[in-house]
Design a protein around this motif. Structure first.
Motif, short mmCIF file in Angstrom:
data_model
loop_
_atom_site.label_atom_id
_atom_site.label_comp_id
_atom_site.label_asym_id
_atom_site.label_seq_id
_atom_site.Cartn_x
_atom_site.Cartn_y
_atom_site.Cartn_z
N PRO A 410 0.82 -1.21 0.00
CA PRO A 410 0.00 0.00 0.00
C PRO A 410 0.86 1.27 0.00
O PRO A 410 2.01 1.27 0.43
CB PRO A 410 -0.80 -0.13 1.31
CG PRO A 410 -0.73 -1.57 1.67
CD PRO A 410 0.59 -2.04 1.16
N ARG A 445 -4.22 7.90 1.00
CA ARG A 445 -4.60 6.95 2.04
C ARG A 445 -4.53 7.59 3.42
O ARG A 445 -3.69 8.43 3.70
CB ARG A 445 -3.66 5.74 1.99
CG ARG A 445 -4.20 4.51 2.69
CD ARG A 445 -3.24 3.35 2.55
NE ARG A 445 -1.94 3.64 3.13
CZ ARG A 445 -1.70 3.61 4.45
NH1 ARG A 445 -2.66 3.34 5.29
NH2 ARG A 445 -0.50 3.87 4.91
N LEU A 455 -6.76 0.84 4.75
CA LEU A 455 -6.68 1.02 3.30
C LEU A 455 -7.73 2.02 2.79
O LEU A 455 -7.88 2.20 1.59
CB LEU A 455 -6.87 -0.32 2.59
CG LEU A 455 -5.84 -1.39 2.95
CD1 LEU A 455 -6.09 -2.66 2.15
CD2 LEU A 455 -4.41 -0.89 2.72
N LEU A 457 -9.46 5.61 1.83
CA LEU A 457 -8.86 6.73 1.11
C LEU A 457 -9.52 8.05 1.50
O LEU A 457 -10.73 8.13 1.68
CB LEU A 457 -9.00 6.54 -0.40
CG LEU A 457 -8.27 5.35 -1.02
CD1 LEU A 457 -8.54 5.29 -2.52
CD2 LEU A 457 -6.77 5.43 -0.76
N CYS A 496 -7.00 6.17 11.29
CA CYS A 496 -7.82 5.57 10.24
C CYS A 496 -9.24 6.10 10.36
O CYS A 496 -10.00 5.68 11.25
CB CYS A 496 -7.81 4.03 10.36
SG CYS A 496 -8.64 3.20 8.99
#
Length: 516
Positions: A410, A445, A455, A457, A496
């Motif tokens: 990634p 990301r 993962l 975006l 995240c």
């Protein structure tokens, strides 16, 4: 360890003696032009979000003497309720020039206050007792230099000192916490430079030393816990720079720079396993060719390093591993002032990259990242559409990833793959000018860097900005705006889909400047 203070004391006295020898040279230049020239600028800006600023600058030149001073104040209410940023700065200096050399001094001071509203639950209970966080930063810098001309040689020395102090108050689950940081750095930098010619090749050679003494005191006080740490660091560096100009139809140029630096810590500050950065090397190699009157090419390779100067790490104020950066780049430019296009291919490798890890609680800590690399291409174009219109464009494509690591695959967090921008300029009669542009950022990301498990975006976004200015005699009036489409976007999301900080909404600014 031998203290460096006596070295700097002797250096200061030598610098003052050199300065006392220079006024006669400055008087030679003053006799040539007794009339002085004074210039000044006064400006003020008012914007949305509680933002305003004022600035005043004054300079005077007479003969071989130049004096300047500037004052600046800024306030920004930001987009978050309860968030206020204030800044005050001062800078001033003087320089005396003569046929045999020059000398001078400068001083700067910067003060910043930043208030943030306390985070939401579970910290809401703290709002009544202390509703805002506070961060205060102060910086003072002073320097003096002497430069002497002897034939094709330039002999110079500069002595500088910089002091920084930061204080931060936080609201946390364990109660209010206060962190402090202060540092002082002294640097002595003698230089020798020579201009010459060997067999038709122009040479520009510079040799120098950097002697530095640095000390830091940092501490943290939390309810029921106290901590304090001190660190002293010394370093000496030898540097060499050589530039060769060959002339001829292709006008080849070659630049080589080398730097070797040795660091030394007090034994009490050394990490348990010793240090891996006591000796550091950096170099820079560049070359260019003028293949045709409108076509030039260049190549560059470099290695640089960075040493942690904070010590606020998970290892208990111990220094981090030294960061190492390796860069290569090749490029070409075709065209002239009317229209041109340039292409750059670049590659960058980072080892032990020093970053601030916000995932380790509210305070966060400095830490090293795993090895990573960034490879990409950048294309820039410029074209004169008419005598008063101009158009600029830029596209940048980057592939950023971890290098030879289990997280390889990634993209690196918060590094955009594609960045594109367009800008249009207009210069009219009567002192009017206008420019507007749009910038588009491809999806990138989320964080965090240290887990690489998210993962998701960040959505792609585009922002538009513009500026119109008009000169009326000694006055210049300006109307400017950023994010004119009022796009909701953000550039910092270290968690995240969490810890998201929005960028400013639509912002309009009016300013006036008076020059005399």
């Amino acid at each position: 360890m031998t203290p460096a203070s006596p070295v700097h004391t002797v250096a200061m006295r030598a610098l003052l003696l050199c300065a006392l020898a220079m006024p006669a040279c400055a008087q030679e230049g003053a006799a040539a032009s007794a009339a002085g020239v004074t210039h000044g600028d006064l400006s003020a800006e008012l914007a949305q979000g509680g933002q305003h600023s004022v600035r005043a600058a004054l300079s005077r030149e007479q003969g071989g003497t130049a004096l300047d001073v500037a004052l600046d104040r800024l306030r920004n209410g930001n987009y978050r309720d309860g968030s206020v940023f204030r800044q005050r700065s001062f800078s001033g200096g003087a320089e005396w020039k003569g046929r045999q050399g020059r000398f001078g001094f400068s001083a700067d001071q910067l003060n910043q206050d930043t208030r943030y509203p306390a985070p939401e639950a579970p910290f809401l209970a703290l709002l009544a007792a202390r509703p805002e966080d506070l961060y205060r930063y102060e910086m003072r810098r002073a320097s003096a230099f002497v430069q002497r001309y002897v034939g094709n040689f330039e002999l110079g020395v500069e002595l500088s000192q910089r002091e920084k102090r930061a204080t931060a108050q936080y609201a946390g689950e364990d109660g209010s916490g206060v962190s402090t940081y202060s540092s002082r750095r002294r640097q002595l930098a003698p230089r020798v430079r020579h201009y010459g010619k060997v067999g038709g090749v122009g040479t520009d050679t510079e040799v120098g030393l950097d002697l530095m003494q640095w000390q830091r005191r940092s501490g943290r006080a939390v309810t029921g816990r106290d901590g304090d740490a001190q660190r002293r660091q010394y370093s000496r560096a030898l540097l060499l720079r050589e530039e060769l100009a060959f002339g001829g139809p292709y006008a080849p140029r070659l630049l080589l720079g080398l730097r070797h630096e040795q660091f030394q810590l007090d034994p009490a500050d050394m990490p348990a396993g010793g240090s891996d950065w006591e000796n550091q090397n950096a170099w820079d190699l560049q070359g260019s060719l003028q293949l045709r009157p409108q076509l030039s090419v260049y190549a560059k390779a470099a290695r640089s390093y960075r040493i942690d100067d904070d010590g606020y790490t998970r290892a208990g104020y111990r220094p981090l591993a030294g960061q190492l950066r390796r860069e290569t780049e090749v490029g070409a430019t075709l065209g002239d002032a009317a229209r041109s296009v340039s292409v750059r291919l670049f590659s960058e490798r980072l080892s032990n990259q020093i970053v601030f890890d916000q995932s380790l609680g509210q305070l966060g800590f400095a830490s090293n990242l795993e090895p990573s690399r960034r490879d990409g291409i950048a294309i820039e174009a410029s074209m004169a559409l008419a005598s008063d219109w101009r158009f600029d464009a830029q596209v940048r494509q980057v592939h950023a990833r971890y290098d030879d690591y289990s997280y390889d695959g990634p993209d690196l967090a918060l590094v955009p793959k594609t960045l594109a921008s367009l800008r249009l300029y207009w210069t009219g009669q009567g002192g009017a000018s206008f420019d507007a542009g749009v910038q588009w950022l491809r999806a990138l990301r989320y964080g965090p860097d240290f887990e690489h498990s998210c993962l998701a975006l960040v959505p792609a976004f585009a922002t538009v900005d513009g500026r119109y200015a008009r000169k009326l005699g000694a006055w210049e009036l300006e109307l400017a705006g950023s994010n004119l489409a009022n796009r909701r976007h953000y550039g910092d999301a270290p968690g995240c889909r969490s810890s998201i900080y929005l960028n400013d909404a639509r912002q309009l600014r009016v300013s006036a400047r008076y020059h005399f």
